[in-house]
Design a protein around this motif. Structure first.
Motif, PDB file in Angstrom:
ATOM      1  N   GLU A  78       0.829  -1.206   0.000  1.00  0.00           N
ATOM      2  CA  GLU A  78       0.000   0.000   0.000  1.00  0.00           C
ATOM      3  C   GLU A  78       0.859   1.249   0.000  1.00  0.00           C
ATOM      4  O   GLU A  78       1.897   1.302   0.654  1.00  0.00           O
ATOM      5  N   ILE A  79       0.405   2.256  -0.745  1.00  0.00           N
ATOM      6  CA  ILE A  79       1.009   3.584  -0.695  1.00  0.00           C
ATOM      7  C   ILE A  79      -0.067   4.578  -0.269  1.00  0.00           C
ATOM      8  O   ILE A  79      -1.207   4.529  -0.747  1.00  0.00           O
ATOM      9  N   GLN A  80       0.307   5.459   0.641  1.00  0.00           N
ATOM     10  CA  GLN A  80      -0.580   6.525   1.094  1.00  0.00           C
ATOM     11  C   GLN A  80      -0.033   7.859   0.594  1.00  0.00           C
ATOM     12  O   GLN A  80       1.109   8.206   0.898  1.00  0.00           O
ATOM     13  N   LEU A  81      -0.823   8.571  -0.164  1.00  0.00           N
ATOM     14  CA  LEU A  81      -0.447   9.923  -0.590  1.00  0.00           C
ATOM     15  C   LEU A  81      -1.132  10.898   0.357  1.00  0.00           C
ATOM     16  O   LEU A  81      -2.332  11.129   0.277  1.00  0.00           O
ATOM     17  N   THR A  82      -0.363  11.419   1.265  1.00  0.00           N
ATOM     18  CA  THR A  82      -0.926  12.306   2.287  1.00  0.00           C
ATOM     19  C   THR A  82       0.202  13.199   2.785  1.00  0.00           C
ATOM     20  O   THR A  82       1.065  13.577   2.010  1.00  0.00           O
ATOM     21  N   GLY A  83       0.209  13.517   4.070  1.00  0.00           N
ATOM     22  CA  GLY A  83       1.335  14.265   4.597  1.00  0.00           C
ATOM     23  C   GLY A  83       1.039  15.714   4.878  1.00  0.00           C
ATOM     24  O   GLY A  83       0.003  16.059   5.427  1.00  0.00           O
ATOM     25  N   GLU A  84       1.919  16.599   4.440  1.00  0.00           N
ATOM     26  CA  GLU A  84       1.896  17.980   4.905  1.00  0.00           C
ATOM     27  C   GLU A  84       1.295  18.961   3.895  1.00  0.00           C
ATOM     28  O   GLU A  84       1.362  20.165   4.094  1.00  0.00           O
ATOM     29  N   GLY A  85       0.713  18.474   2.826  1.00  0.00           N
ATOM     30  CA  GLY A  85       0.110  19.355   1.840  1.00  0.00           C
ATOM     31  C   GLY A  85      -1.039  18.659   1.128  1.00  0.00           C
ATOM     32  O   GLY A  85      -1.454  17.569   1.503  1.00  0.00           O
ATOM     33  N   GLU A  86      -1.558  19.296   0.089  1.00  0.00           N
ATOM     34  CA  GLU A  86      -2.655  18.755  -0.711  1.00  0.00           C
ATOM     35  C   GLU A  86      -2.069  18.009  -1.916  1.00  0.00           C
ATOM     36  O   GLU A  86      -1.479  18.624  -2.804  1.00  0.00           O
ATOM     37  N   PRO A  87      -2.195  16.674  -1.953  1.00  0.00           N
ATOM     38  CA  PRO A  87      -1.569  15.904  -3.032  1.00  0.00           C
ATOM     39  C   PRO A  87      -1.957  16.358  -4.436  1.00  0.00           C
ATOM     40  O   PRO A  87      -1.137  16.290  -5.363  1.00  0.00           O
ATOM     41  N   PHE A  88      -3.173  16.842  -4.605  1.00  0.00           N
ATOM     42  CA  PHE A  88      -3.630  17.214  -5.945  1.00  0.00           C
ATOM     43  C   PHE A  88      -3.073  18.561  -6.410  1.00  0.00           C
ATOM     44  O   PHE A  88      -3.390  19.013  -7.507  1.00  0.00           O
ATOM     45  N   MET A  89      -2.193  19.169  -5.606  1.00  0.00           N
ATOM     46  CA  MET A  89      -1.477  20.350  -6.062  1.00  0.00           C
ATOM     47  C   MET A  89      -0.102  19.990  -6.629  1.00  0.00           C
ATOM     48  O   MET A  89       0.625  20.862  -7.096  1.00  0.00           O
ATOM     49  N   HIS A  90       0.259  18.695  -6.584  1.00  0.00           N
ATOM     50  CA  HIS A  90       1.478  18.259  -7.266  1.00  0.00           C
ATOM     51  C   HIS A  90       1.217  18.333  -8.768  1.00  0.00           C
ATOM     52  O   HIS A  90       0.184  17.852  -9.249  1.00  0.00           O
ATOM     53  N   PRO A  91       2.112  18.943  -9.556  1.00  0.00           N
ATOM     54  CA  PRO A  91       1.848  19.140 -10.989  1.00  0.00           C
ATOM     55  C   PRO A  91       1.661  17.843 -11.774  1.00  0.00           C
ATOM     56  O   PRO A  91       1.063  17.864 -12.853  1.00  0.00           O
ATOM     57  N   ARG A  92       2.138  16.709 -11.234  1.00  0.00           N
ATOM     58  CA  ARG A  92       1.997  15.444 -11.956  1.00  0.00           C
ATOM     59  C   ARG A  92       1.307  14.394 -11.086  1.00  0.00           C
ATOM     60  O   ARG A  92       1.599  13.199 -11.179  1.00  0.00           O
ATOM     61  N   VAL A  93       0.358  14.835 -10.292  1.00  0.00           N
ATOM     62  CA  VAL A  93      -0.290  13.919  -9.369  1.00  0.00           C
ATOM     63  C   VAL A  93      -0.973  12.758 -10.088  1.00  0.00           C
ATOM     64  O   VAL A  93      -0.915  11.602  -9.629  1.00  0.00           O
ATOM     65  N   MET A  94      -1.606  13.019 -11.238  1.00  0.00           N
ATOM     66  CA  MET A  94      -2.297  11.928 -11.923  1.00  0.00           C
ATOM     67  C   MET A  94      -1.304  10.920 -12.498  1.00  0.00           C
ATOM     68  O   MET A  94      -1.584   9.718 -12.544  1.00  0.00           O
ATOM     69  N   ASP A  95      -0.130  11.389 -12.891  1.00  0.00           N
ATOM     70  CA  ASP A  95       0.911  10.452 -13.336  1.00  0.00           C
ATOM     71  C   ASP A  95       1.369   9.576 -12.173  1.00  0.00           C
ATOM     72  O   ASP A  95       1.648   8.380 -12.342  1.00  0.00           O
ATOM     73  N   VAL A  96       1.456  10.179 -10.993  1.00  0.00           N
ATOM     74  CA  VAL A  96       1.834   9.417  -9.802  1.00  0.00           C
ATOM     75  C   VAL A  96       0.781   8.347  -9.514  1.00  0.00           C
ATOM     76  O   VAL A  96       1.108   7.173  -9.261  1.00  0.00           O
ATOM     77  N   ILE A  97      -0.481   8.741  -9.557  1.00  0.00           N
ATOM     78  CA  ILE A  97      -1.575   7.801  -9.290  1.00  0.00           C
ATOM     79  C   ILE A  97      -1.581   6.677 -10.322  1.00  0.00           C
ATOM     80  O   ILE A  97      -1.727   5.494  -9.980  1.00  0.00           O
ATOM     81  N   ARG A  98      -1.399   7.034 -11.591  1.00  0.00           N
ATOM     82  CA  ARG A  98      -1.377   6.003 -12.644  1.00  0.00           C
ATOM     83  C   ARG A  98      -0.246   5.014 -12.411  1.00  0.00           C
ATOM     84  O   ARG A  98      -0.408   3.806 -12.594  1.00  0.00           O
ATOM     85  N   ARG A  99       0.919   5.541 -12.009  1.00  0.00           N
ATOM     86  CA  ARG A  99       2.066   4.664 -11.798  1.00  0.00           C
ATOM     87  C   ARG A  99       1.805   3.686 -10.659  1.00  0.00           C
ATOM     88  O   ARG A  99       2.112   2.494 -10.763  1.00  0.00           O
ATOM     89  N   ILE A 100       1.241   4.194  -9.578  1.00  0.00           N
ATOM     90  CA  ILE A 100       0.970   3.343  -8.417  1.00  0.00           C
ATOM     91  C   ILE A 100      -0.025   2.248  -8.768  1.00  0.00           C
ATOM     92  O   ILE A 100       0.181   1.068  -8.456  1.00  0.00           O
ATOM     93  N   LYS A 101      -1.107   2.618  -9.441  1.00  0.00           N
ATOM     94  CA  LYS A 101      -2.128   1.616  -9.752  1.00  0.00           C
ATOM     95  C   LYS A 101      -1.662   0.651 -10.843  1.00  0.00           C
ATOM     96  O   LYS A 101      -2.107  -0.505 -10.877  1.00  0.00           O
TER      97      LYS A 101
END
Length: 373
Positions: A78-101
């Motif tokens: 499992e990977i959790q995208l969370t922490g100290e900010g809003e993950p969807f403000m990362h400029p390539r967040v959807m690429d990150v999500i695609r890679r994980i899945k």
């Protein structure tokens, strides 16, 4: 395969310092940026001092991509995208999500829900993201604005509408994922909105509503629950819990929440005296990667216990390195050890319940030996 992996995890704990497989779950702070300034937030509250440069940081995608592949090879589940900010403000967040899945990992994302346009909602459902935890902290427009300085009623309406979109997309595709959890941090500002928070969860089709007490930090003590608030909760919760038996969405208002009210110490120190009763096993099942690539063993330690950095090292080398082995060995002893000074383990351990579950699941012959050393 799963039983073999569990055996390797328990064998590592039995050894006392080495790990014979990768962590089960890894939290990754991909972005420190956030468009909200929630009053209770430890990282972006307008009532606390923060480094503006720190708030701009994002984790490099190339580093992320390679690390996700490496974590998969190590057996991470499992990977959790969370922490100290809003993950969807990362400029390539959807690429990150695609890679994980694409690596067939379970994915949990914590978000404020403000960036879920139609395209993002559709792809999140298509990709099979497993769980979304949405921090709302309110049940009405007024309550939302009160805890989110600088926001407006329109901002609340956007979040609510996005939750509706998500529910509708799941229904249209006939799927259950992502599981949607609405998270509410309770303080004196919103304590009387709990019934409205539940009604909101019902309206938007949430699967679960999770409540926690605020986690008050120095600088926002004025948000602490008052004695009057506690009396109100003690009167409200028993009848509210009983009235919701068998209903959806599920909540966690019974049991533990009521127990915490009885302690009278639920802002930051409600685990005092509990966390040190069993060994800390977090060094075998969890790791956190901060936005600068720093690897830390848990959420309480933050950067006070740097195990290494994925910008300069392979995660595998960090996980199996001398610093991590030292941490594991020390964590099997007392958390009152000066080694853990600055971690806050004894009062705010975020992994206490996971540690207790790990301790309870250990095979009998192992659990007899898994004790404070």
């Amino acid at each position: 395969m799963e039983s073999l992996r569990r055996l390797r995890v328990f064998s590592g704990a039995l050894h006392g310092s080495r790990a014979f497989t990768g962590p089960t779950s890894v939290m990754i702070d991909i972005c420190n940026r956030c468009n909200f300034r929630c009053s209770l937030c430890w990282y972006h509250s307008p009532f606390l001092e923060h480094d503006d440069e720190w708030r701009k940081k994002v984790l490099d995608f190339d580093v992320l991509e390679g690390t996700i592949d490496e974590l998969t090879d190590l057996g991470v589940q499992e990977i959790q995208l969370t922490g100290e900010g809003e993950p969807f403000m990362h400029p390539r967040v959807m690429d990150v999500i695609r890679r994980i899945k694409s690596r067939r990992l379970r994915l949990q994302i914590t978000s404020n829900g403000s960036f879920f346009d139609d395209g993002i909602v559709s792809e999140i459902v298509d990709l099979g993201v497993d769980e979304l935890s949405i921090s709302v902290w309110a049940g009405t427009e007024e309550g939302f604005v009160g805890l989110h300085p600088g926001s407006s009623a329109k901002t609340f309406d956007v979040v609510v509408e996005n939750l509706h979109k998500l529910h509708q997309a799941k229904r249209q595709q006939g799927v259950d994922l992502p599981k949607t959890r609405i998270v509410n941090a309770i303080c004196t500002t919103n304590v009387r909105e709990i019934p409205e928070m539940i009604e909101l969860g019902e309206r938007v089709g949430a699967d679960e509503i999770y409540f926690r007490f605020g986690g008050i930090t120095p600088g926002v003590e004025f948000l602490s629950l008052t004695e009057e608030d506690v009396r109100y909760l003690k009167e409200l919760l028993p009848s509210l819990v009983k009235s919701r038996e068998g209903k959806r969405p599920e909540t966690n208002l019974g049991g533990n929440m009521l127990d915490l009210l009885d302690t009278g110490d639920f802002d930051r120190n409600y685990l005092h005296g509990l966390a040190d009763q069993i060994p800390c096993y977090v060094g075998w099942y969890f790791a956190r990667i901060l936005v600068d690539g720093t690897v830390v063993p848990c959420c309480a330690c933050d950067d006070s216990k740097e195990m290494g950095n994925i910008s300069r090292q392979r995660f595998r080398d960090v996980w199996n390195g001398e610093r991590y082995q030292e941490f594991r060995k020390r964590a099997m002893g007392s958390l009152d050890d000066p080694y853990f000074e600055g971690c806050g383990c004894l009062s705010t351990c975020p992994h206490y319940h996971s540690n207790a579950a790990f301790h309870g699941r250990a095979p009998v012959r192992m659990s007899n030996r898994l004790r404070r050393r």
